[in-house]
Motif scaffolding. Structure first.
Motif, short mmCIF file in Angstrom:
data_model
loop_
_atom_site.label_atom_id
_atom_site.label_comp_id
_atom_site.label_asym_id
_atom_site.label_seq_id
_atom_site.Cartn_x
_atom_site.Cartn_y
_atom_site.Cartn_z
N PRO A 156 0.72 -1.17 -0.04
CA PRO A 156 -0.05 0.07 0.06
C PRO A 156 0.91 1.25 -0.19
CG PRO A 156 -0.94 -1.38 1.51
CD PRO A 156 0.50 -1.99 1.12
N ALA A 157 2.08 1.29 0.86
CA ALA A 157 2.85 2.51 0.67
C ALA A 157 3.46 2.97 -0.81
CB ALA A 157 4.03 2.28 1.88
N ASN A 158 4.00 1.64 -1.18
CA ASN A 158 4.59 1.74 -2.66
C ASN A 158 3.19 2.64 -3.82
OD1 ASN A 158 6.98 1.14 -1.81
ND2 ASN A 158 6.74 -0.98 -2.57
N ALA A 159 1.86 1.84 -3.42
CA ALA A 159 1.14 2.27 -4.32
C ALA A 159 0.47 3.74 -3.98
CB ALA A 159 -0.19 1.34 -3.60
N ARG A 160 0.59 4.09 -2.75
CA ARG A 160 0.30 5.59 -2.67
C ARG A 160 1.32 6.44 -3.44
NH1 ARG A 160 -1.24 3.47 2.44
NH2 ARG A 160 0.81 4.10 3.23
N THR A 161 2.77 6.16 -3.23
CA THR A 161 3.73 6.90 -3.99
C THR A 161 3.44 6.93 -5.60
OG1 THR A 161 5.05 6.44 -2.13
CG2 THR A 161 6.26 7.11 -4.17
N LEU A 162 3.19 5.68 -6.10
CA LEU A 162 2.97 5.75 -7.37
C LEU A 162 1.94 6.45 -7.84
CD1 LEU A 162 3.66 1.69 -8.00
CD2 LEU A 162 5.17 3.64 -8.57
N ARG A 163 0.66 6.29 -7.01
CA ARG A 163 -0.52 7.19 -7.36
C ARG A 163 -0.08 8.60 -7.38
NH1 ARG A 163 -4.16 8.06 -2.62
NH2 ARG A 163 -2.43 9.21 -2.08
N ASP A 164 0.66 9.09 -6.62
CA ASP A 164 1.02 10.67 -6.55
C ASP A 164 1.99 10.95 -7.46
OD1 ASP A 164 -0.57 10.77 -4.21
OD2 ASP A 164 1.34 10.53 -2.98
N THR A 165 2.82 10.15 -8.04
CA THR A 165 3.60 10.46 -9.14
C THR A 165 2.98 10.39 -10.35
OG1 THR A 165 5.45 9.19 -7.91
CG2 THR A 165 5.82 9.64 -10.36
N LEU A 166 2.16 9.32 -10.70
CA LEU A 166 1.29 9.24 -11.95
C LEU A 166 0.31 10.67 -11.99
CD1 LEU A 166 0.85 5.43 -11.92
CD2 LEU A 166 2.27 6.72 -13.45
N ARG A 167 -0.42 10.89 -11.08
CA ARG A 167 -1.28 12.13 -10.91
C ARG A 167 -0.53 13.40 -11.27
NH1 ARG A 167 -6.42 10.90 -9.18
NH2 ARG A 167 -6.64 13.30 -8.53
N ALA A 168 0.61 13.46 -10.58
CA ALA A 168 1.46 14.64 -11.02
C ALA A 168 2.05 14.73 -12.38
CB ALA A 168 2.68 14.35 -9.95
N GLU A 169 2.40 13.61 -13.02
CA GLU A 169 2.65 13.73 -14.33
C GLU A 169 1.55 13.84 -15.18
OE1 GLU A 169 4.11 9.57 -15.24
OE2 GLU A 169 6.17 9.98 -14.05
N ARG A 170 0.29 13.42 -14.74
CA ARG A 170 -0.99 13.91 -15.66
C ARG A 170 -1.36 15.38 -15.35
NH1 ARG A 170 -5.08 8.70 -16.18
NH2 ARG A 170 -3.35 7.36 -16.72
N GLY A 171 -0.76 16.02 -14.28
CA GLY A 171 -1.15 17.38 -14.22
C GLY A 171 -2.28 17.44 -13.04
N LEU A 172 -2.52 16.42 -12.31
CA LEU A 172 -3.66 16.41 -11.42
C LEU A 172 -3.35 16.87 -10.32
CD1 LEU A 172 -5.13 12.77 -12.90
CD2 LEU A 172 -6.06 15.14 -13.61
N GLN A 173 -4.33 16.90 -9.34
CA GLN A 173 -4.00 17.17 -7.86
C GLN A 173 -3.57 16.08 -7.17
OE1 GLN A 173 -7.16 19.20 -5.82
NE2 GLN A 173 -5.98 19.66 -4.16
N VAL A 174 -2.25 16.22 -6.48
CA VAL A 174 -1.99 15.19 -5.70
C VAL A 174 -2.95 15.02 -4.47
CG1 VAL A 174 -0.08 13.98 -4.20
CG2 VAL A 174 0.27 15.34 -6.73
N ALA A 175 -3.39 13.89 -3.92
CA ALA A 175 -4.21 13.66 -2.87
C ALA A 175 -3.50 13.71 -1.72
CB ALA A 175 -4.98 12.22 -3.09
#
Length: 294
Positions: A275-294
């Motif tokens: 789960p910790a790695n999944a949250r890090t990947l989520r934030d990275t991918l959302r940042a790459e798409r220009g989305l707001q990081v949760a």
């Protein structure tokens, strides 16, 4: 009552009995003379009748059971006989002066015969009943008095001190729980759901909410010991991935995902990471798409 009081009571009783015997002795002596007894026999006759009454009274105080009943019957019979003879002596004045005809106690012949039979049979009855009573008294063995045991006294005191409410309500029986052991549940593992590796296109419907499958305990007829933690050598070897490799896999897996699907849980299931790695990947991918990081 103390000893002196009892002694005075017995002395008074003996005095009354002696005076009553003297009164009865006069009547019985005259009756004996009327039925043919000489002067000596007539003088001893009252001792035969009233003396047996005293003997029967003493026997009733000593004997028990049937023997005591027999002594009471003898006492009652001789008391009635002495009363009848004293009554006849009072009805016939001639007996007082010894002027009555010999063998005549009543004017009516049947009554005279019955009275003569009664007066002459009392000495014979005294011999028989007196001997029997003396034999019974001599052979009498009183029942041994046993001292009460300590348990009996304690039980008596307990029953005496117990209140009425304690006697009316019984104590409920204790409830014994069922301690039968149940078989242990043995975990056989977890079933993991998988998501197909095929990327989902934008026109396809979103995947259904994954349902977590719980472990089901297998039935066992006998208890088994817990196996404990699986040793490292028994586990399936899995190569460890670097953060860059995880990010690269996540990019490929979520390339066609809409922004709403880009969650930590979806990424964790897709790339099979923590789960910790999944949250890090989520934030990275959302940042790459220009989305707001949760």
């Amino acid at each position: 009552m103390n000893r002196n009081g009892k002694a005075l009571l017995v002395l008074a009783l003996v005095t009354v009995v002696a005076m009553a015997f003297r009164v009865s002795w006069n009547a019985l002596r005259d009756i004996a003379g009327a039925v043919g007894a000489d002067d000596t026999a007539a003088t001893l006759y009252p001792f035969v009748v009233d003396g047996l009454m005293a003997l029967a009274l003493v026997a009733t105080l000593v004997l028990a059971g049937r023997d005591r009943t027999f002594a009471l019957r003898v006492l009652g019979a001789y008391t009635i006989a002495s009363l009848v003879l004293n009554y006849v002596h009072g009805l016939v004045p001639e007996l007082h002066g010894s002027t009555v005809d010999w063998g005549r106690l009543a004017d009516w012949d049947p009554a005279n015969w019955a009275l003569v039979l009664l007066a002459t049979s009392l000495p014979v009855g005294s011999i028989y009943f007196g001997s029997d009573l003396v034999a019974k008294v001599l052979h009498h063995r009183p029942a041994p008095v046993t001292a009460p045991t300590a348990n009996a006294e304690e039980s008596t005191n307990t029953e005496r001190n117990r209140s009425s409410s304690d006697l009316a309500v019984s104590t409920p029986a204790p409830i014994t729980p069922n301690v039968k052991p149940l078989p242990r549940a043995v975990a056989v593992g977890f079933l993991k759901s998988t998501i197909p590796a095929k990327p989902v296109t934008a026109i396809e419907q979103p995947p259904a909410t994954p349902v977590e499958r719980r472990a089901v305990a297998a039935e066992s007829t006998r208890g088994r010991r817990a196996t404990g933690r699986v040793p490292e050598v028994a586990r399936t070897p899995r190569p460890k991935r670097t953060p860059d490799e995880l990010l690269d896999e996540a990019r490929k897996a979520t390339a066609n995902w809409p922004d709403t699907w880009l969650t930590a849980e979806g990424i964790r299931r897709e790339v099979r990471t923590s789960p910790a790695n999944a949250r890090t990947l989520r934030d990275t991918l959302r940042a790459e798409r220009g989305l707001q990081v949760a």
